[in-house]
Design an enzyme around this catalytic site. Structure first.
Site, PDB file in Angstrom:
ATOM      1  N   ASN A   9       0.875  -1.180   0.000  1.00 19.62           N
ATOM      2  CA  ASN A   9       0.000   0.000   0.000  1.00 19.62           C
ATOM      3  C   ASN A   9       0.909   1.226   0.000  1.00 19.62           C
ATOM      4  OD1 ASN A   9      -1.756   2.076   0.485  1.00 19.62           O
ATOM      5  ND2 ASN A   9      -2.330   1.409   2.553  1.00 19.62           N
ATOM      6  N   TRP A  10       0.996   1.858  -1.162  1.00 20.49           N
ATOM      7  CA  TRP A  10       1.931   2.994  -1.288  1.00 20.49           C
ATOM      8  C   TRP A  10       1.386   4.255  -0.632  1.00 20.49           C
ATOM      9  CZ3 TRP A  10       3.711   2.673  -7.161  1.00 20.49           C
ATOM     10  CH2 TRP A  10       4.382   1.459  -7.357  1.00 20.49           C
ATOM     11  N   LYS A  11       0.101   4.227  -0.243  1.00 14.78           N
ATOM     12  CA  LYS A  11      -0.537   5.415   0.332  1.00 14.78           C
ATOM     13  C   LYS A  11      -0.342   6.601  -0.638  1.00 14.78           C
ATOM     14  CE  LYS A  11      -0.079   3.293   4.803  1.00 14.78           C
ATOM     15  NZ  LYS A  11       0.037   3.414   6.263  1.00 14.78           N
ATOM     16  N   HIS A  93      -9.392   1.015   5.214  1.00 12.43           N
ATOM     17  CA  HIS A  93      -8.078   1.235   5.830  1.00 12.43           C
ATOM     18  C   HIS A  93      -8.234   2.178   7.024  1.00 12.43           C
ATOM     19  CE1 HIS A  93      -3.985   2.587   6.481  1.00 12.43           C
ATOM     20  NE2 HIS A  93      -3.609   1.470   5.866  1.00 12.43           N
ATOM     21  N   GLU A  95      -6.677   4.659   7.991  1.00 11.92           N
ATOM     22  CA  GLU A  95      -6.571   6.096   7.681  1.00 11.92           C
ATOM     23  C   GLU A  95      -7.872   6.614   7.068  1.00 11.92           C
ATOM     24  OE1 GLU A  95      -2.896   5.684   5.503  1.00 11.92           O
ATOM     25  OE2 GLU A  95      -1.962   5.074   7.380  1.00 11.92           O
ATOM     26  N   GLU A 165      -4.852  -4.827  10.722  1.00 11.39           N
ATOM     27  CA  GLU A 165      -3.840  -3.791  10.888  1.00 11.39           C
ATOM     28  C   GLU A 165      -4.099  -3.050  12.193  1.00 11.39           C
ATOM     29  OE1 GLU A 165      -1.957  -2.551   6.906  1.00 11.39           O
ATOM     30  OE2 GLU A 165      -3.789  -1.393   7.116  1.00 11.39           O
ATOM     31  N   GLY A 171       2.836   2.474  10.738  1.00 13.08           N
ATOM     32  CA  GLY A 171       3.756   3.594  10.569  1.00 13.08           C
ATOM     33  C   GLY A 171       4.487   3.995  11.837  1.00 13.08           C
ATOM     34  N   SER A 210       3.941  -1.933  10.372  1.00 19.18           N
ATOM     35  CA  SER A 210       5.385  -1.969  10.600  1.00 19.18           C
ATOM     36  C   SER A 210       6.024  -3.320  10.246  1.00 19.18           C
ATOM     37  CB  SER A 210       5.712  -1.578  12.045  1.00 19.18           C
ATOM     38  OG  SER A 210       5.320  -0.233  12.283  1.00 19.18           O
ATOM     39  N   GLY A 231       3.126  -1.018   4.218  1.00 21.44           N
ATOM     40  CA  GLY A 231       3.111   0.408   3.913  1.00 21.44           C
ATOM     41  C   GLY A 231       4.510   0.902   3.570  1.00 21.44           C
ATOM     42  N   GLY A 232       5.173   1.519   4.556  1.00 22.02           N
ATOM     43  CA  GLY A 232       6.476   2.144   4.319  1.00 22.02           C
ATOM     44  C   GLY A 232       7.485   1.271   3.590  1.00 22.02           C
TER      45      GLY A 232
HETATM   46  P1  13P Z   1       3.370   0.514   7.636  1.00 22.15           P
HETATM   47  O1  13P Z   1       3.874  -0.784   7.025  1.00 22.15           O
HETATM   48  O2  13P Z   1       4.077   1.720   7.134  1.00 22.15           O
HETATM   49  O3  13P Z   1       3.274   0.417   9.119  1.00 22.15           O
HETATM   50  O4  13P Z   1       1.846   0.689   7.096  1.00 22.15           O
HETATM   51  C1  13P Z   1       0.959  -0.349   7.218  1.00 22.15           C
HETATM   52  C2  13P Z   1      -0.261  -0.015   6.445  1.00 22.15           C
HETATM   53  O5  13P Z   1      -1.022   0.866   6.805  1.00 22.15           O
HETATM   54  C3  13P Z   1      -0.508  -0.755   5.218  1.00 22.15           C
HETATM   55  O6  13P Z   1      -1.802  -0.554   4.752  1.00 22.15           O
END
Ligand code: 13P
Length: 251
Positions: A9-11, A93, A95, A165, A171, A210, A231-232
């Site tokens: 997920n590149w956000k 998600h 967010e 999640e 994050g 993470s 994510g990251g």
């Molecule tokens: P991180 O891997 O950056 O913690 O993000 C997880 C995430 O929200 C994937 O959708």
């Protein structure tokens, strides 16, 4: 058995050049014996679809509208995503829930709409730190799941993926431990099993929060963790590919 999946997920990150390069690098080296999915921002979907070509890496969106057409300025429908080459879409998600106020009922409508548009929804669920510390994790997850059962039935989960999640792990660099994640995944599978043991047995349960190259293997080694939503660490080809490799090793 269940085929592992690792989804990135590149956000809201990167620019077109980075999207093309990252997707091409992943497509070139992604293991072929797991499902690898990339979820870039909307404007780069077609760039990523073109860059991955036909090697089996698939593309998903990060959100969709709960309606198929109409006066919904700024929204994107499931049909539009499918036509752009998406096979999957994230729904709910954390967010979206916390920053954009999406309720579990709205998430359930999006889940249903995604399936009606021919997409596989990846339903994201998770509790906050306060909720976990108050011993309310399963109650919270149940409250996020129930509207999906009401809207799509347990059969809906036969054509879906769940990503657990924990909000406190997203994050933050503070992943759930493999034992914590496994405990929650086992609870989720048991919850679905109460509705249908067959659907529960086949259901892909991804962990997100993470996940990095150095903790992926221990998370994916757990019995009820079938891969990850990253994510990251999905924004850099080497770390994402190392995580994909860790999923392969667990088969
Ligand atoms: P991180 O891997 O950056 O913690 O993000 C997880 C995430 O929200 C994937 O959708």
């Amino acid at each position: 058995m269940r085929r592992p999946m690792v989804a990135g997920n590149w956000k809201m990150n990167g620019r077109r050049g980075m999207a093309a390069e990252l997707a091409a690098a992943v497509a070139e080296s992604a293991p072929r014996d797991i499902d690898v999915l990339l979820c870039p921002p909307f404007p780069y979907l077609s760039t990523v679809v073109d860059a991955v070509g036909d090697v089996g890496v698939t593309v998903g969106a990060q959100n969709l509208c709960a309606h198929s057409d109409g006066a919904f300025t700024g929204e994107v429908s499931g049909e539009m995503l499918a036509e752009s080459g998406c096979t999957h879409v994230l729904v709910g998600h954390s967010e979206r829930r916390s920053l954009f106020g999406e309720t579990s009922a709205q998430v359930a409508s999006k889940f249903r709409r995604a399936q009606d548009a021919g997409l596989v929804p990846i339903l994201c669920l998770g509790e906050t730190l306060d909720e976990r510390e108050a011993g309310r994790t399963s109650e919270v997850l149940d409250g996020q799941l129930q509207p999906v059962f009401d809207e799509a039935g347990v059969e809906g989960l036969a054509r879906a993926v769940i990503a657990y999640e924990p909000v406190w792990a997203i994050g933050t660099g503070r992943s759930a431990t493999p034992e914590q994640a496994q405990e929650t995944h086992a609870w989720l599978r048991a919850r679905v099993s109460r509705e249908s043991p067959e659907v529960a047995a086949g259901l892909l349960l991804l962990y997100g929060g993470s996940v990095k190259a150095d903790n992926a293997a221990s998370l994916f080694g757990q019995a009820d963790i079938d891969g990850g939503l990253i994510g990251g660490a999905s924004l850099e080809a080497d770390s994402f590919l190392a995580i994909c490799k860790a999923a392969t090793a667990q088969q």
